[in-house]
Design an enzyme around this catalytic site. Structure first.
Site, PDB file in Angstrom:
ATOM      1  CE  LYS A   1      -8.242  -0.099  -3.195  1.00 58.15           C
ATOM      2  NZ  LYS A   1      -7.444  -1.170  -2.574  1.00 58.15           N
TER       3      LYS A   1
ATOM      4  CG  MET B   1      -8.477   6.175   6.483  1.00 55.85           C
ATOM      5  SD  MET B   1      -9.020   4.697   5.593  1.00 55.85           S
ATOM      6  CE  MET B   1     -10.236   4.041   6.738  1.00 55.85           C
TER       7      MET B   1
ATOM      8  CG  ASP C   1      -2.091  -0.966   1.063  1.00 54.96           C
ATOM      9  OD1 ASP C   1      -2.345  -1.404  -0.071  1.00 54.96           O
ATOM     10  OD2 ASP C   1      -2.732  -1.290   2.085  1.00 54.96           O
TER      11      ASP C   1
END
Length: 275
Positions: free
Chosen positions: A75, A190, A53
């Protein structure tokens, strides 16, 4: 076809490794490369292929053997290098070719890391896999800023929510009314983009505007930055400081505990920037 992305590899098999290929879903921890577990590091060093990641450090990637293929599948906010279905298919294809595949994920793979989706895809495909838990940023990042998510005098519970949901939808599915009444510590992962939205929703649901809050960017790393404030002004303070993803938000009296305990010494030890 995803198989067209899988160029041939001559797997280097280590003792005890399944000769048919296997996938290891490994939590790499919250950012500091030294916070991966010993088990995760051992499997990383055995890998033929590492699918990693965007928040995985280059120092940690260098622990893989020189012959290992490193494939970026990260991502970011509004920016995906590969869809989740493509990542699943890539893991399956490499494993079926006989490779030891490490799927290296930030934090813990099962805490808003889509590791559950990947495990299900592997199980349905009949591909052997193993989950290696990691240190979650929900716990470690506040700790690195000197904030305990639980404290006998302040919070006997902690709730972890995500600042966005599947398909990059906003946070409509979170019951902020219930969270405002729950008490304890709230950790939002997030959630930088939606910080002003969910702090407003918490206040509208009855949470005190004076509730202490903190936003920690790139926690556990040398680039860690911390902004503190209240539920009423933390979004404005974080914006003024220019904080960006990745960041963790902590809301609750545990943030205030820094002023009344020796935990504030962690600020000096961490070399972090505080605002």
């Amino acid at each position: 076809m995803i198989e067209s992305l899988v160029t041939p590899i001559a797997p280097v098999k280590s003792a005890g490794v399944d000769p048919q290929g296997k996938v290891y879903l490994i939590g790499a921890g919250p950012g500091d490369p030294e916070l991966i577990t010993l088990k995760g590091l051992r499997y990383l060093r055995m890998a033929d292929v590492v699918l990693y990641d965007r928040l995985i450090s280059t120092d940690l990637l260098s622990e893989a053997q020189a012959t290992a293929r490193r494939v970026f599948v990260g991502k970011g906010p509004q920016q995906h290098s590969m869809t989740q279905d493509a990542i699943n298919a890539l893991m399956i294809a490499y494993a079926r070719s006989g490779c030891v595949v490490v799927r290296l994920k930030g934090g813990d793979p099962f805490v808003f890391g889509r590791g559950g989706e990947e495990a299900l895809a592997l199980a349905l495909a009949g591909v052997p896999f193993e989950v290696v838990p990691g240190i979650s940023s929900a716990i470690a990042v506040p700790a690195s800023a000197g904030i305990p998510v639980t404290h006998r005098d302040y919070a006997s519970s902690v709730t972890i929510v995500t600042g966005h949901q599947a398909g990059d939808r906003e946070i409509e599915g979170v019951n902020w009314q219930a969270l405002a009444q729950l008490g304890g510590t709230l950790v939002v992962l997030m959630g930088v983009k939606s910080l002003s939205t969910f702090t407003r929703q918490l206040r509208e649901a009855g949470a005190s505007s004076d509730l202490p809050a903190a936003v920690i960017q790139e926690g556990t790393t040398a680039r860690q930055r911390v902004v503190t404030g209240t539920l009423a002004d933390i979004a404005e303070r974080a914006l003024a400081a220019g904080l960006s993803s990745p960041a963790t938000t902590v809301i609750g009296q545990v943030v205030h505990s820094l002023a009344e305990t020796n935990l504030h010494k962690a600020r000096i030890a961490s070399n972090a920037q505080y605002y």
